[in-house]
Design an enzyme around this catalytic site. Structure first.
Site, mmCIF file in Angstrom:
data_model
loop_
_atom_site.group_PDB
_atom_site.id
_atom_site.type_symbol
_atom_site.label_atom_id
_atom_site.label_comp_id
_atom_site.label_asym_id
_atom_site.label_seq_id
_atom_site.Cartn_x
_atom_site.Cartn_y
_atom_site.Cartn_z
ATOM 1 N N ARG A 99 63.373 -5.416 19.521
ATOM 2 C CA ARG A 99 64.238 -6.520 19.126
ATOM 3 C C ARG A 99 63.946 -7.764 19.957
ATOM 4 O O ARG A 99 63.946 -8.869 19.460
ATOM 5 C CB ARG A 99 65.701 -6.115 19.265
ATOM 6 C CG ARG A 99 66.657 -7.229 18.861
ATOM 7 C CD ARG A 99 68.112 -6.887 19.148
ATOM 8 N NE ARG A 99 68.628 -5.881 18.249
ATOM 9 C CZ ARG A 99 69.121 -4.710 18.630
ATOM 10 N NH1 ARG A 99 69.141 -4.379 19.907
ATOM 11 N NH2 ARG A 99 69.596 -3.863 17.762
ATOM 12 N N TYR A 100 63.741 -7.574 21.258
ATOM 13 C CA TYR A 100 63.454 -8.686 22.164
ATOM 14 C C TYR A 100 61.957 -8.689 22.440
ATOM 15 O O TYR A 100 61.359 -7.618 22.550
ATOM 16 C CB TYR A 100 64.215 -8.504 23.471
ATOM 17 C CG TYR A 100 65.701 -8.311 23.294
ATOM 18 C CD1 TYR A 100 66.513 -9.364 22.886
ATOM 19 C CD2 TYR A 100 66.288 -7.070 23.519
ATOM 20 C CE1 TYR A 100 67.872 -9.187 22.714
ATOM 21 C CE2 TYR A 100 67.649 -6.888 23.352
ATOM 22 C CZ TYR A 100 68.434 -7.944 22.946
ATOM 23 O OH TYR A 100 69.775 -7.762 22.779
ATOM 24 N N ARG A 103 60.388 -6.419 25.602
ATOM 25 C CA ARG A 103 60.745 -5.038 25.932
ATOM 26 C C ARG A 103 61.048 -4.234 24.672
ATOM 27 O O ARG A 103 61.533 -4.786 23.687
ATOM 28 C CB ARG A 103 61.948 -4.983 26.880
ATOM 29 C CG ARG A 103 63.173 -5.750 26.421
ATOM 30 C CD ARG A 103 63.910 -6.305 27.654
ATOM 31 N NE ARG A 103 65.255 -6.819 27.375
ATOM 32 C CZ ARG A 103 65.504 -8.062 26.994
ATOM 33 N NH1 ARG A 103 64.528 -8.906 26.745
ATOM 34 N NH2 ARG A 103 66.751 -8.471 26.817
ATOM 35 N N CYS A 112 71.046 15.149 23.670
ATOM 36 C CA CYS A 112 71.783 14.722 24.862
ATOM 37 C C CYS A 112 72.435 15.954 25.478
ATOM 38 O O CYS A 112 72.747 16.902 24.765
ATOM 39 C CB CYS A 112 72.894 13.748 24.496
ATOM 40 S SG CYS A 112 72.290 12.250 23.730
ATOM 41 N N CYS A 116 78.949 11.984 23.468
ATOM 42 C CA CYS A 116 80.085 11.102 23.688
ATOM 43 C C CYS A 116 80.703 10.768 22.336
ATOM 44 O O CYS A 116 79.961 10.422 21.402
ATOM 45 C CB CYS A 116 79.613 9.836 24.384
ATOM 46 S SG CYS A 116 78.506 10.191 25.780
ATOM 47 N N CYS A 119 79.766 7.373 20.772
ATOM 48 C CA CYS A 119 78.333 7.013 20.774
ATOM 49 C C CYS A 119 77.953 6.100 19.602
ATOM 50 O O CYS A 119 78.300 6.371 18.460
ATOM 51 C CB CYS A 119 77.511 8.289 20.698
ATOM 52 S SG CYS A 119 75.741 7.969 20.570
ATOM 53 N N ARG A 121 74.987 5.753 18.486
ATOM 54 C CA ARG A 121 73.928 6.393 17.684
ATOM 55 C C ARG A 121 74.406 7.748 17.185
ATOM 56 O O ARG A 121 73.613 8.650 16.946
ATOM 57 C CB ARG A 121 72.647 6.563 18.505
ATOM 58 C CG ARG A 121 71.989 5.271 18.870
ATOM 59 C CD ARG A 121 70.494 5.402 19.155
ATOM 60 N NE ARG A 121 69.995 4.096 19.543
ATOM 61 C CZ ARG A 121 69.718 3.741 20.801
ATOM 62 N NH1 ARG A 121 69.845 4.608 21.783
ATOM 63 N NH2 ARG A 121 69.301 2.525 21.061
ATOM 64 N N ASP A 280 80.874 -0.390 20.420
ATOM 65 C CA ASP A 280 80.263 -0.731 19.132
ATOM 66 C C ASP A 280 81.075 -0.132 17.992
ATOM 67 O O ASP A 280 81.800 0.827 18.172
ATOM 68 C CB ASP A 280 78.824 -0.199 19.096
ATOM 69 C CG ASP A 280 77.936 -0.931 20.093
ATOM 70 O OD1 ASP A 280 77.939 -2.175 20.048
ATOM 71 O OD2 ASP A 280 77.270 -0.273 20.909
ATOM 72 N N ASP A 317 77.247 -6.128 21.591
ATOM 73 C CA ASP A 317 76.110 -6.134 20.669
ATOM 74 C C ASP A 317 76.631 -6.703 19.362
ATOM 75 O O ASP A 317 77.578 -6.161 18.782
ATOM 76 C CB ASP A 317 75.595 -4.704 20.459
ATOM 77 C CG ASP A 317 74.184 -4.535 20.987
ATOM 78 O OD1 ASP A 317 73.267 -5.100 20.348
ATOM 79 O OD2 ASP A 317 74.021 -3.870 22.023
ATOM 80 N N LYS A 324 72.372 -8.370 22.087
ATOM 81 C CA LYS A 324 73.504 -8.365 23.029
ATOM 82 C C LYS A 324 73.798 -9.779 23.461
ATOM 83 O O LYS A 324 72.873 -10.560 23.669
ATOM 84 C CB LYS A 324 73.100 -7.614 24.296
ATOM 85 C CG LYS A 324 73.070 -6.127 24.183
ATOM 86 C CD LYS A 324 72.799 -5.561 25.578
ATOM 87 C CE LYS A 324 72.051 -4.256 25.560
ATOM 88 N NZ LYS A 324 71.110 -4.014 24.506
HETATM 89 C C1 LIG Z 1 69.998 -3.256 24.892
HETATM 90 C C2 LIG Z 1 68.653 -3.328 24.367
HETATM 91 C C3 LIG Z 1 67.561 -3.597 25.198
HETATM 92 C C4 LIG Z 1 67.707 -3.802 26.685
HETATM 93 O O1 LIG Z 1 68.304 -5.016 26.957
HETATM 94 P P1 LIG Z 1 68.458 -5.502 28.479
HETATM 95 O O2 LIG Z 1 69.307 -6.711 28.353
HETATM 96 O O3 LIG Z 1 67.074 -5.785 28.974
HETATM 97 O O4 LIG Z 1 69.076 -4.395 29.237
HETATM 98 C C5 LIG Z 1 66.311 -3.677 24.644
HETATM 99 N N1 LIG Z 1 66.122 -3.503 23.329
HETATM 100 C C6 LIG Z 1 67.144 -3.239 22.502
HETATM 101 C C7 LIG Z 1 66.862 -3.061 21.063
HETATM 102 C C8 LIG Z 1 68.447 -3.142 22.979
HETATM 103 O O5 LIG Z 1 69.463 -2.862 22.149
HETATM 104 S S1 SF4 Z 2 76.249 7.579 24.316
HETATM 105 FE FE1 SF4 Z 2 75.185 8.730 22.670
HETATM 106 S S2 SF4 Z 2 73.027 8.696 23.262
HETATM 107 FE FE2 SF4 Z 2 74.207 8.207 25.119
HETATM 108 S S3 SF4 Z 2 74.588 10.201 26.145
HETATM 109 FE FE3 SF4 Z 2 76.365 9.780 24.852
HETATM 110 S S4 SF4 Z 2 75.892 10.839 22.932
HETATM 111 FE FE4 SF4 Z 2 73.929 10.626 24.023
#
Ligand SMILES: *Cc1c(COP(=O)(O)O)cnc(C)c1O
Ligand code: SF4
Length: 354
Positions: A99-100, A103, A112, A116, A119, A121, A280, A317, A324
């Site tokens: 996305r960025y 990174r 996991c 959670c 979560c 995801r 989220d 987000d 973010k």
């Molecule tokens: C959160 C996130 C990151 C990491 O973001 P930082 O601000 O560097 O911690 C990188 N890629 C994606 C897609 C994210 O959601």
């Molecule tokens: S937030 Fe989601 S991905 Fe992270 S440890 Fe918990 S269940 Fe796993």
């Protein structure tokens, strides 16, 4: 309960079914079926050492609230999404999110040690289908090789520390071969929920050509027991810089005292609080959400009253995959070149820009 800072808990098994969770005394009698109903849709796992942190006499226990399934998870509110932060829209190859520019997220596993309930995801984690194959990982490596603007690879998932030492070691050394990368990062809940997993062997695997930064996911000070402190010590001695991320959750940590204790305890363990995430809009998680305004007020109360070292950045987000963004304090206004800035005592002062 004794002081959590003194507690050492050994855990070897994980509770997964309604009857196991009932036998551990974590749910009211006659509700095991609800757990199994939730489990048909969302993954469930509670390591017994996490179960041991729960105070069964407290119906609002903040540890139980994070991990024990609730039948309300099966109701999705209209504004909730299967992919609340838009990973899909920014996934050029399976298992990788870009996305960025500088990174990428790499998800080598969707497992996991604990699931959670909030979560983001949750629609994907803990399922065999959708987990990246060896071939997907090769495609992801090729993508990283072709994109030299990528400076950092962030392992997430799933929990990357649920891989074996050998698999994780292979992955980190493959990534270390890319000369355009600056550092690696691992986002994990393992050191907090399964500290026994952080052996000297694992710490050894984290020593590669590239520095590996670790971001611990933790939401409540009671999670940070003596054995977790020992593990942080081991990681720091192994030259792994530690950061934390927490999610601001209604009924878990949405008050000044809990957040203060959490962030102070982290700094005591040599962990720098990095992000405090606004929850989220994942499906079936409405019971955890507070408003942005409530979150901002809480964070404002922390400012100035706990050390700067203890303060994470409060971020949300933007739903739909827009990234973010920090939530700015409400107390700044600009009138021409005059800024009105409010300090931690609530007093406004003028900063004149020239
Ligand atoms: C959160 C996130 C990151 C990491 O973001 P930082 O601000 O560097 O911690 C990188 N890629 C994606 C897609 C994210 O959601
Ligand atoms: S937030 Fe989601 S991905 Fe992270 S440890 Fe918990 S269940 Fe796993």
């Amino acid at each position: 309960m004794p002081d959590y800072r003194e507690i050492v808990i050994l855990g070897t098994t994980t509770l997964r079914t309604g009857s196991e969770i009932a036998a551990a005394g974590l749910i009211p009698e006659g509700t095991a079926e609800d757990i199994d109903a939730v489990r048909a849709t969302y993954s469930v796992a509670i390591p017994d050492r996490v179960a041991a942190l729960v105070d069964p006499s407290d119906p609002a226990d903040p540890i139980a609230r994070q991990f024990v399934p609730d039948i309300r998870e099966l109701e999705a509110a209209e504004d909730e999404l299967a992919d609340p932060i838009g990973d899909e829209a920014h996934s050029p190859v399976p298992g990788l999110v870009h996305r960025y520019p500088d990174r990428v997220l790499l998800m080598p596993t969707l497992s996991c040690p604990v699931y959670c309930r909030y979560c983001f995801r949750r629609d994907r984690v803990g399922r065999a289908e959708g987990a990246p194959s060896a071939e997907d990982m090769e495609t992801a490596f090729a993508y990283i090789a072709e994109n030299p603007q990528i400076k950092e690879v962030i392992l997430t998932g799933g929990d990357p520390l649920s891989l074996s030492d050998r698999k994780l070691g292979d992955l980190l050394s493959r990534l270390s071969e890319f000369s355009h990368l600056n550092n690696l990062r691992i986002h994990t809940r393992v050191p907090v929920v399964m500290p026994d997993r952080v052996t000297e062997g694992l710490v050894g695997v984290l020593t590669t050509r590239l520095p590996v930064w670790m971001v611990l996911h933790t939401n409540h000070p009671r999670e940070l027991t003596k054995d977790v402190a020992d593990v942080c010590n081991r990681l720091v001695r192994g030259s792994v810089p530690l950061l934390s991320q927490s999610v601001l959750l209604k009924g878990v940590n949405d008050n000044v005292d809990t957040l203060t204790a959490l962030f102070r305890r982290l700094v005591e363990l040599r962990v720098k609080p990095y992000y405090l995430h606004h929850p989220d809009r994942a499906r079936g998680t409405a019971r955890f959400r507070l408003t942005l305004e409530e979150g901002r007020e809480l964070v404002e109360k922390l400012r100035g009253n706990i050390s700067g070292l203890c303060q994470p950045t409060y971020v949300v987000d933007i739903p739909g995959g827009y990234g973010k963004t920090p939530i700015a304090p409400a107390d700044q206004s600009v009138d021409g070149s005059n800024w009105s800035l409010r300090n931690f005592q609530g007093n406004s002062h003028i900063y004149a820009d020239r």
